[in-house]
Write an enzyme that holds these catalytic residues in place. Sequence first.
Site, PDB file in Angstrom:
ATOM      1  N   SER A  47      -1.859  -3.183 -27.802  1.00 52.25           N
ATOM      2  CA  SER A  47      -0.159  -2.593 -28.431  1.00 52.25           C
ATOM      3  C   SER A  47      -0.609  -0.820 -29.445  1.00 52.25           C
ATOM      4  O   SER A  47       0.630  -0.532 -29.461  1.00 52.25           O
ATOM      5  CB  SER A  47      -0.150  -3.698 -29.251  1.00 52.25           C
ATOM      6  OG  SER A  47       0.086  -4.462 -28.530  1.00 52.25           O
ATOM      7  N   GLY A 247       4.705  -0.306 -26.692  1.00 52.36           N
ATOM      8  CA  GLY A 247       5.290   1.018 -26.379  1.00 52.36           C
ATOM      9  C   GLY A 247       7.017  -0.360 -26.491  1.00 52.36           C
ATOM     10  O   GLY A 247       7.257  -1.530 -26.853  1.00 52.36           O
ATOM     11  N   CYS A 272       4.777 -11.220 -29.272  1.00 55.30           N
ATOM     12  CA  CYS A 272       5.506  -9.844 -29.538  1.00 55.30           C
ATOM     13  C   CYS A 272       5.983  -9.228 -28.198  1.00 55.30           C
ATOM     14  O   CYS A 272       7.243  -9.833 -27.594  1.00 55.30           O
ATOM     15  CB  CYS A 272       3.508  -9.033 -29.146  1.00 55.30           C
ATOM     16  SG  CYS A 272       3.889  -7.627 -29.785  1.00 55.30           S
ATOM     17  N   GLN A 276       9.751 -10.027 -26.049  1.00 57.92           N
ATOM     18  CA  GLN A 276      10.785  -9.020 -25.951  1.00 57.92           C
ATOM     19  C   GLN A 276      10.955  -9.131 -24.340  1.00 57.92           C
ATOM     20  O   GLN A 276      12.189  -8.562 -24.225  1.00 57.92           O
ATOM     21  CB  GLN A 276      10.502  -7.793 -26.909  1.00 57.92           C
ATOM     22  CG  GLN A 276       9.951  -7.465 -27.544  1.00 57.92           C
ATOM     23  CD  GLN A 276       9.372  -6.500 -27.754  1.00 57.92           C
ATOM     24  OE1 GLN A 276       9.552  -5.059 -27.141  1.00 57.92           O
ATOM     25  NE2 GLN A 276       8.851  -6.751 -29.363  1.00 57.92           N
ATOM     26  N   HIS A 356       1.498 -12.743 -34.140  1.00 58.88           N
ATOM     27  CA  HIS A 356      -0.010 -12.726 -33.515  1.00 58.88           C
ATOM     28  C   HIS A 356      -0.523 -13.928 -33.329  1.00 58.88           C
ATOM     29  O   HIS A 356      -1.091 -14.029 -34.227  1.00 58.88           O
ATOM     30  CB  HIS A 356      -0.927 -11.598 -33.145  1.00 58.88           C
ATOM     31  CG  HIS A 356      -0.549 -11.159 -32.493  1.00 58.88           C
ATOM     32  ND1 HIS A 356      -0.849 -10.563 -31.033  1.00 58.88           N
ATOM     33  CD2 HIS A 356       0.273  -9.371 -32.587  1.00 58.88           C
ATOM     34  CE1 HIS A 356      -0.286  -9.364 -30.461  1.00 58.88           C
ATOM     35  NE2 HIS A 356       0.789  -8.775 -31.539  1.00 58.88           N
ATOM     36  N   GLU A 358      -2.787 -16.090 -32.148  1.00 54.42           N
ATOM     37  CA  GLU A 358      -4.243 -15.735 -32.210  1.00 54.42           C
ATOM     38  C   GLU A 358      -4.696 -14.782 -33.443  1.00 54.42           C
ATOM     39  O   GLU A 358      -5.874 -14.805 -33.187  1.00 54.42           O
ATOM     40  CB  GLU A 358      -4.527 -14.824 -30.993  1.00 54.42           C
ATOM     41  CG  GLU A 358      -4.595 -13.582 -30.554  1.00 54.42           C
ATOM     42  CD  GLU A 358      -3.836 -12.994 -30.771  1.00 54.42           C
ATOM     43  OE1 GLU A 358      -3.134 -11.436 -31.060  1.00 54.42           O
ATOM     44  OE2 GLU A 358      -2.315 -13.301 -31.017  1.00 54.42           O
TER      45      GLU A 358
END
Length: 381
Positions: A47, A247, A272, A276, A356, A358
Amino acid sequence: MTRAAKLALADGTVFEGTAFGAEGEVYGEVVFNTSMTGYQEILTDPSYNGQIVTMTYPLIGNYGINSGDAESGRVALRGFIVRELCEEPSNYRSEQSLDEYLRAAGVIGLQGIDTRALVRRIRVHGAMTGVLSSTDLDDASLVRKAQESPELAGHDLVRDVMPDSSQEWAEPLSDFFHYPVTPPAWSGTAGEGDQPHVVAMDFGMKWNIPRHLRDMGCRVTVVPGTSSTEDVLAHNPDGVFLSNGPGDPRPLDYAIRTIQELVEQKPVFGICLGVQLLGLALGGEIFKLKFGHRGANQPVLDKRTGKVEITTQNHGFALSADSLPDNVEVTHLNLNDNTVEGIRHKERPVFGVQYHPEASAGPHDSHYLFGEFRNMLQPVT
């Protein structure tokens, strides 16, 4: 022998320090991360593609680098900035120093600058393009390059970090994530023949995500983020996972179209960038945050239970709550700025979170979300 290096921002600010890692010059969006540990996971998180990351914690590198903590197959970010580099790490798992690791990866590091001043500038003026160089030390030249370099928004950075082909995921979750005090995310059991099949669309996925899905008793197939609906359904999945990635999600028309079709047919869980893209597919809109959320200490309110989770985050864009249709509810909110942290479809088994669960590295408060997805695939009877 020390090597000089400089960071120039597009607003004309220049920071001078000492280089470590590789030689060279890069441009990228300059951002900061507030985590005290987990720098190797940050370095290998896809990311961060396109970004130069500054750590707010002053001493980085003290426990070294080891092969077990990598979250992808390579260092994803473009540059790394710290206040002080620890050159002699001490940890029984350490295999090499941070300097050696970045040098081998071809990534430029910068130490010795006032990272507090840099972070304050980003907080006040927003994340901005910068140039990090150990070869060009002329201030005017570096500022000009920073001003002429493209911004991150509007570009598809996913294609640089996603896999080229599909593969079965076999690696289990580390015992480090099975602490006695951590509530189990899922309480059921599944034999080999009863394992639900999850297809994970990889837009730059951290490896600890498929490890968690495996830990839930799922069979996991990882496919490139460019996969079509037909490609995904050809694997006959019981559910679809949408991964994190780098991004701006808005240029990813191919993914948005695929997700629009998948939510009509399968349970879907996004994390994440994945949430979106899910929000865009459901009719929502995206906006860019001033300086993003990056760290392992972001407080999130679960509106359904009233509980607060401390979460790991890494994103510069967010969903607009007012843009979501009536059949999509906001389930989680960021308590620092009240932005959307989770959504759920009211009529279909479709949900996602901006953070996140995880948590590699980070707190384990949100592991339960994998269990919620697991129950959508095959409820415990």
